[in-house]
Design an enzyme around this catalytic site. Sequence first.
Site, PDB file in Angstrom:
ATOM      1  N   LYS A  15      28.022  59.461 -10.858  1.00 50.27           N
ATOM      2  CA  LYS A  15      26.562  58.492 -10.114  1.00 50.27           C
ATOM      3  C   LYS A  15      25.681  58.774 -10.067  1.00 50.27           C
ATOM      4  CE  LYS A  15      26.342  55.289  -7.253  1.00 50.27           C
ATOM      5  NZ  LYS A  15      27.435  53.461  -6.600  1.00 50.27           N
ATOM      6  N   GLN A  73      33.294  58.653  -5.408  1.00 50.42           N
ATOM      7  CA  GLN A  73      33.109  58.353  -6.233  1.00 50.42           C
ATOM      8  C   GLN A  73      34.480  58.259  -6.217  1.00 50.42           C
ATOM      9  OE1 GLN A  73      30.728  55.304  -6.907  1.00 50.42           O
ATOM     10  NE2 GLN A  73      32.161  54.823  -8.056  1.00 50.42           N
ATOM     11  N   LYS A 108      37.535  56.999  -4.539  1.00 54.36           N
ATOM     12  CA  LYS A 108      37.622  55.441  -4.266  1.00 54.36           C
ATOM     13  C   LYS A 108      38.414  55.394  -6.757  1.00 54.36           C
ATOM     14  CE  LYS A 108      33.767  53.776  -3.517  1.00 54.36           C
ATOM     15  NZ  LYS A 108      32.114  52.964  -3.231  1.00 54.36           N
ATOM     16  N   ASP A 154      24.258  49.790  -8.742  1.00 52.92           N
ATOM     17  CA  ASP A 154      23.986  49.954  -7.484  1.00 52.92           C
ATOM     18  C   ASP A 154      23.007  49.011  -6.775  1.00 52.92           C
ATOM     19  OD1 ASP A 154      26.108  52.220  -5.210  1.00 52.92           O
ATOM     20  OD2 ASP A 154      24.083  52.124  -5.428  1.00 52.92           O
TER      21      ASP A 154
END
Length: 443
Positions: free
Chosen positions: A125, A110, A113, A165
Site C-alpha cells: 500500500k 491487503q 485480502k 484508493d
Amino acid sequence: MSYVDSVLEELIKKDAPQKEFIQAVTEVLNSIRPVIDSNSHFKEMGLLERIVEPERVLMFRVPWMDDNKKVRVNRGFRVQFNSAIGPYKGGLRFHPSVNLSIIKFLGFEQIFKNSLTGMPIGGGKGGADFDPKGKSDHEIMVFCQSFMTELFHHIGPDTDVPAGDIGVGSREIGYLYGQYKRLTNRFHGVLTGKGLTYGGSLARTQATGYGVIYFAEEMLKIKNDSIKNKKIIISGSGNVAIYAAEKAAALDGKVIALSDSTGWIYDKEGIDLETVKKIKLVNHSRLRDYISIHKNAEYHRGKGIWSIPCDIALPCATQNELDAKDASNLIKNGVKMVVEGANMPITIEAIQLLQSEGILYAPGKAANAGGVATSALEMSQNSIRTSWTFYEVDTRLRHIMSSIHEHTYDAAEAYGHKGNYLVGANIAGFLKVAEAMMEQGIV
Ligand code: NDP
C-alpha cells in the site's frame, strides 16, 4: 503466554504510536488463534514475527510547485509488506491524514485480502499526505509527476503494481502512468485502474462496489433471503459507495442514505444516483447540493448516518467511521446485516457488539476484495495484450466474490466458528500466505 500474545506484546512495545496498524494486527491475530494454537511449526519458524514486519518500507520527499509558484513538500510512502504469493499489490491514497500507521495497516490487511481473491498477488500500500481537494488540475499533475519520480525506482509489473484508493482516481492514475512511461520508456501494466484507452479494464471502476453487493447477496442466500426490498444505508459517496449503491438498486434494494466528509443525505423515496454521480463525479462538489434538486430529501451536517433505521448498513467511506455507539443505534433500529465496503471502517468494539447480537457481519478484506481482484484481471489482460468485455470481467468478478464467500464461510465452519465471517476471512487469507512463507524458508 501464548505465541499470539507474545508477538502482540512485542509489536505494541515497538510500534505503540502506530494506532491503526496495531488495531489491524490485533484483529487479525486474535481471530487466527485457533490455527496458530494448533500448529507449533509457525512458532518455530517465527512466522508471526515475520508476517507483522513489512518486507520494505519506503518514505520519501515529494517536492512540487503550486500555481502561485510556492514550493510545497509532501511525504510519500510505499509499504511493500509481503510478496510470498505474488508481486506487491495495493492502492495509493492521497489524503492529509495519511501517515506510516495508516499505510502499514492498509498494507497488512491487503496481504490477506489479496490471498482471499485466489489470485497470485502479494500485499502492499502507499500514498501521500497530499490533499487533492481544492487543487487545480495542473497542481494534481505536477504532484503526481513528482511522486512517481521517486516511486518508479521501486515498482514494476513483476515487482509491485499500485492502484488507486481514496483521493487517487482515474485522473491521478493517468498522470502517474504518463510519468512512469516517460521515465522508463516502458509501456506495461505497472499500475491498475488505468483509462480504457491505455490498458485499463472494463468494470474496474465498478468492481469494488459491485463486489460488495455480490458478497452481501451470497451471505443472504445462506439465509434464504436477498437484497430485494431491503432498506440500505451506505456511508461515503466515492467510488466504492456509488457503485455499491448502483448494484444494490439494480437488485431492487432501496438505498435511502449516503454521506460525505461533511454530512449525509436521507431520501426515503430512495436516493437518485444520477444526481449523486453528477454532484460527486462530475462537479466534485458537496452532497448537500442534492437537496436543492430533491426537495423532499434531508441533508444533515456531521456523522449521524448510522442513526437512520435500515435493514442493511454498508460503511464505504474510511477507517473507524462506525464505533460502538453507532453499532448500538443500528442494532436498536433493527439492522440485520453490516458489510464493510471500506477498509477497517468498524472499530473492534463495534464489531464485537454486532456479533454478540447475532447481526450478520462481513469484514472488508472479504467483501471489498472485488476491486483488487479486478485489478489482477487488468494485470492479466495487460500481460497477454488483450481486453475483455464488461460482461466477461463482471462475470469473473461475480464468480470470484462467490468463491471468496465460500472459502470464508467454510474456513469459519472448519475451525468451529460457523457464520463468523471475520474469523473465516482471516483464517482463509492467512493459511495460503503462511504455507507459501513456510515453503520459502526464513526470508
Ligand atoms: P473515494 O475517495 O472515492 O471516496 C471516499 C468517500 O468517503 C468520499 O465520499 C469521502 O468524502 C468520504 N470520506 C473520506 N474520508 C472521510 C472521513 N475521514 N470522514 C468521512 N467521510 C470520509 O474513495 P473510495 O471509495 O475509493 O474508498 C473508500 C474506502 O474503500 C476506503 O477505505 C478504501 O481504502 C476502500 N477501498 C477502496 C477500493 C477501491 O477500489 N476504490 C478497494 C478496496 C477498498 P468526500 O467526498 O467529502 O471526500
